[in-house]
Design a protein around this motif. Structure first.
Motif, PDB file in Angstrom:
ATOM      1  N   GLY A  59     109.088 -85.639  11.908  1.00  0.00           N
ATOM      2  CA  GLY A  59     108.926 -84.449  12.830  1.00  0.00           C
ATOM      3  C   GLY A  59     109.225 -83.135  12.469  1.00  0.00           C
ATOM      4  O   GLY A  59     108.768 -81.994  13.042  1.00  0.00           O
ATOM      5  N   THR A  60     109.438 -82.933  11.186  1.00  0.00           N
ATOM      6  CA  THR A  60     109.670 -81.598  10.544  1.00  0.00           C
ATOM      7  C   THR A  60     108.286 -80.864  10.476  1.00  0.00           C
ATOM      8  O   THR A  60     107.373 -81.524   9.822  1.00  0.00           O
ATOM      9  N   PRO A  61     108.075 -79.645  11.003  1.00  0.00           N
ATOM     10  CA  PRO A  61     106.768 -78.931  10.987  1.00  0.00           C
ATOM     11  C   PRO A  61     105.996 -79.018   9.728  1.00  0.00           C
ATOM     12  O   PRO A  61     106.699 -78.700   8.626  1.00  0.00           O
ATOM     13  N   THR A  62     104.861 -79.274   9.453  1.00  0.00           N
ATOM     14  CA  THR A  62     103.954 -79.296   8.337  1.00  0.00           C
ATOM     15  C   THR A  62     103.077 -78.368   8.257  1.00  0.00           C
ATOM     16  O   THR A  62     103.138 -77.399   9.332  1.00  0.00           O
ATOM     17  N   MET A  63     102.096 -78.476   7.571  1.00  0.00           N
ATOM     18  CA  MET A  63     101.064 -77.308   7.385  1.00  0.00           C
ATOM     19  C   MET A  63     101.515 -75.986   7.093  1.00  0.00           C
ATOM     20  O   MET A  63     101.000 -74.890   7.397  1.00  0.00           O
ATOM     21  N   GLY A  64     102.669 -75.841   6.484  1.00  0.00           N
ATOM     22  CA  GLY A  64     103.291 -74.477   6.043  1.00  0.00           C
ATOM     23  C   GLY A  64     102.395 -73.986   5.212  1.00  0.00           C
ATOM     24  O   GLY A  64     102.705 -72.440   4.987  1.00  0.00           O
ATOM     25  N   GLY A  65     101.511 -74.514   4.660  1.00  0.00           N
ATOM     26  CA  GLY A  65     100.564 -73.835   3.483  1.00  0.00           C
ATOM     27  C   GLY A  65      99.731 -72.744   4.288  1.00  0.00           C
ATOM     28  O   GLY A  65      99.242 -71.791   3.690  1.00  0.00           O
ATOM     29  N   PHE A 117     107.583 -77.988   5.925  1.00  0.00           N
ATOM     30  CA  PHE A 117     106.707 -78.741   4.676  1.00  0.00           C
ATOM     31  C   PHE A 117     105.299 -77.664   4.393  1.00  0.00           C
ATOM     32  O   PHE A 117     104.679 -77.285   5.304  1.00  0.00           O
ATOM     33  N   LEU A 118     105.200 -77.621   3.043  1.00  0.00           N
ATOM     34  CA  LEU A 118     103.932 -77.040   2.889  1.00  0.00           C
ATOM     35  C   LEU A 118     102.570 -77.990   3.293  1.00  0.00           C
ATOM     36  O   LEU A 118     101.647 -77.450   3.761  1.00  0.00           O
ATOM     37  N   GLY A 119     102.805 -79.325   3.321  1.00  0.00           N
ATOM     38  CA  GLY A 119     101.507 -80.082   3.917  1.00  0.00           C
ATOM     39  C   GLY A 119     100.338 -80.180   2.688  1.00  0.00           C
ATOM     40  O   GLY A 119     100.785 -79.571   1.834  1.00  0.00           O
ATOM     41  N   ASP A 120      99.470 -80.813   2.938  1.00  0.00           N
ATOM     42  CA  ASP A 120      98.297 -81.124   2.184  1.00  0.00           C
ATOM     43  C   ASP A 120      97.773 -79.630   2.074  1.00  0.00           C
ATOM     44  O   ASP A 120      97.094 -79.231   1.082  1.00  0.00           O
ATOM     45  N   THR A 121      97.804 -79.005   3.232  1.00  0.00           N
ATOM     46  CA  THR A 121      97.152 -77.418   3.240  1.00  0.00           C
ATOM     47  C   THR A 121      97.596 -76.715   2.233  1.00  0.00           C
ATOM     48  O   THR A 121      96.813 -75.992   1.679  1.00  0.00           O
ATOM     49  N   GLY A 122      99.103 -76.658   1.932  1.00  0.00           N
ATOM     50  CA  GLY A 122      99.639 -75.780   1.098  1.00  0.00           C
ATOM     51  C   GLY A 122      99.436 -76.270  -0.397  1.00  0.00           C
ATOM     52  O   GLY A 122      99.128 -75.578  -1.308  1.00  0.00           O
ATOM     53  N   SER A 123      99.575 -77.714  -0.292  1.00  0.00           N
ATOM     54  CA  SER A 123      99.800 -78.145  -2.088  1.00  0.00           C
ATOM     55  C   SER A 123      98.537 -78.115  -2.555  1.00  0.00           C
ATOM     56  O   SER A 123      98.275 -77.905  -3.849  1.00  0.00           O
ATOM     57  N   MET A 124      97.301 -78.357  -1.687  1.00  0.00           N
ATOM     58  CA  MET A 124      96.070 -78.239  -2.240  1.00  0.00           C
ATOM     59  C   MET A 124      95.366 -77.073  -2.607  1.00  0.00           C
ATOM     60  O   MET A 124      94.981 -76.719  -3.485  1.00  0.00           O
ATOM     61  N   ALA A 125      95.816 -76.059  -1.626  1.00  0.00           N
ATOM     62  CA  ALA A 125      95.588 -74.723  -1.938  1.00  0.00           C
ATOM     63  C   ALA A 125      96.251 -74.185  -2.877  1.00  0.00           C
ATOM     64  O   ALA A 125      95.602 -73.336  -3.837  1.00  0.00           O
ATOM     65  N   LEU A 126      97.555 -74.516  -3.439  1.00  0.00           N
ATOM     66  CA  LEU A 126      98.110 -74.160  -4.644  1.00  0.00           C
ATOM     67  C   LEU A 126      97.477 -74.654  -5.770  1.00  0.00           C
ATOM     68  O   LEU A 126      97.319 -74.077  -6.742  1.00  0.00           O
ATOM     69  N   GLY A 127      97.126 -75.805  -5.812  1.00  0.00           N
ATOM     70  CA  GLY A 127      96.326 -76.352  -6.866  1.00  0.00           C
ATOM     71  C   GLY A 127      95.132 -75.854  -7.068  1.00  0.00           C
ATOM     72  O   GLY A 127      94.465 -75.559  -8.405  1.00  0.00           O
ATOM     73  N   GLY A 128      94.443 -75.464  -6.305  1.00  0.00           N
ATOM     74  CA  GLY A 128      93.119 -74.650  -6.203  1.00  0.00           C
ATOM     75  C   GLY A 128      93.534 -73.380  -6.889  1.00  0.00           C
ATOM     76  O   GLY A 128      92.478 -72.782  -7.763  1.00  0.00           O
ATOM     77  N   ASN A 149      99.530 -81.795  -5.039  1.00  0.00           N
ATOM     78  CA  ASN A 149      99.741 -82.555  -3.882  1.00  0.00           C
ATOM     79  C   ASN A 149     100.930 -83.828  -4.077  1.00  0.00           C
ATOM     80  O   ASN A 149     101.386 -83.929  -3.222  1.00  0.00           O
ATOM     81  N   LEU A 150     100.495 -84.355  -5.162  1.00  0.00           N
ATOM     82  CA  LEU A 150     101.419 -85.613  -5.450  1.00  0.00           C
ATOM     83  C   LEU A 150     103.055 -85.116  -5.765  1.00  0.00           C
ATOM     84  O   LEU A 150     103.650 -85.788  -5.495  1.00  0.00           O
TER      85      LEU A 150
END
Length: 364
Positions: free
Chosen positions: A48-54, A263-274, A184-185
């Motif tokens: 339940g912790t908010p995600t998509m913080g990216g 959380f960063l979420g996949d939104t943030g982790s994939m963006a940082l990888g990019g 992301n991992l």
């Protein structure tokens, strides 16, 4: 220098002050994290912790860059736009993945192939733009050579127009997908990927600023060391974008550190990888990224080794759980201990990589 400092400061202030606003908004919308049953039991408390913080980080970087450049009279250059494009494009792929998770209330979003297809599309557009639009010196944002600390003699253009372009696109796709998936991992513990990204992306602030000072196209280049100069296009702009990302991550980490409020979420982790992939490609440090991003390489490698060993031995495991940060959790290490020790490992890899970068210049 003033643009670099302003971009970093504005981004830090934005994420530090605006992240609580986004936390309340995401809670109201219902964008909460769902936890896989296969993960450590302690993680179920995070449900339940908010995600998509990216989203906060991406918006902060974009706002800070496009405010800092006109305020300081600095022009917006294509290499910086390309970093922002790859960061935002992969962030969008991650957002779709996160949205499916929150909308369908499950821990799995996009299946493997659709996610890879999205990454490939963004990577190909980036690659094609990066080898076009030469500046007044005839330099495009990226070259078609494989690079380590500078471009090597391994040039895809030597294969011919058609085959060379195809090989180059495959190379860029490999860098982009592997880097974004690696970050992301690694994003599995509170603040782990955020802190490691601060170190890794921060290294490009240092290296790109040095490349600017020793640029082949600088009127202030010392003639005695001109033979060592870098032909990277607009390295200062790459440093500015990197500083904006680092500033945004520092502000975000205030809220993302254990116990994470978002959380960063996949939104943030994939963006940082990019962003990492783009900075390495445009800075001509593609293979050096393996060292700079050593922590991400280790985490990803642990997954590959675990799965390979599991299949070969028909069910046996090397680690208690992969990625390897979960292994140490299950060994009894507190989450904060795992995160801080992995940050130290990341910092050591970055120090090694930056040291190799500078040593190459000294020994030229």
């Amino acid at each position: 220098m003033s643009t670099l400092l302003l971009a970093g400061a504005l981004s830090l202030i934005f994420t530090l002050l605006m992240t609580p606003v986004f936390i309340r908004l995401f809670r109201r919308i219902g964008w909460g994290q769902f936890i896989s049953d296969g993960g450590p039991d302690a993680h179920h408390a995070k449900k339940g912790t908010p995600t998509m913080g990216g989203i906060v980080v991406i918006v902060g970087v974009l706002v800070s860059y496009f405010i800092a450049t006109p305020l300081t009279g600095h022009s917006v250059e294509l290499p910086a736009i390309l970093v922002l494009f790859l960061m935002t494009g992969l962030g969008l792929v991650g957002f779709i993945d996160d949205f499916i998770k929150t909308h369908k209330r499950r821990s799995l979003g996009l299946s493997g192939w659709p996610k890879v297809v999205g990454q490939v599309i963004v990577a190909v557009i980036f690659a094609l733009l990066a080898i076009n639009f030469p500046d007044e010196n005839g330099i495009t944002p990226a070259s078609m050579s494989i690079s380590f600390i500078r471009d090597t003699n391994l040039d895809f253009a030597a294969l011919g127009a058609g085959l060379g372009l195809f090989a180059f696109l495959v190379w860029i796709i490999l860098i982009v997908t592997s880097t974004s998936n690696a970050v992301n991992l690694t994003d599995g513990l509170d603040g782990l990927a955020t802190g490691a990204s601060i170190f890794t992306i921060g290294s490009f602030v240092i290296m790109n600023f040095w490349q600017q000072n020793q640029s082949c196209f600088s009127s202030r280049l010392d003639p005695q060391v001109a033979y060592k100069c870098y032909d990277v296009r607009d390295p200062l702009d790459l440093a500015i974008v990197a500083a904006a990302i680092v500033g945004g991550l520092i502000g975000f980490l205030w809220w993302n550190t254990s116990p994470a409020q978002i959380f960063l979420g996949d939104t943030g982790s994939m963006a940082l990888g990019g962003a990492l992939a783009a900075l390495a490609i445009l800075s001509q440090t593609e293979l050096l990224l393996v060292i700079l991003a050593g922590l991400f390489v280790i985490d990803t490698g642990s997954v590959i080794v675990q799965r390979g060993y599991f299949k070969l031995t028909r069910g046996k495991r090397i680690f208690l759980m992969s990625p390897i940060h979960h292994h140490f959790e299950l060994k009894g290490w507190p989450e904060v201990t795992v995160v801080v020790r992995f940050w130290i490992i990341s910092a050591l890899f970055v120090i090694t990589g930056v040291g190799m970068f500078y040593l190459e210049w000294l020994t030229q």
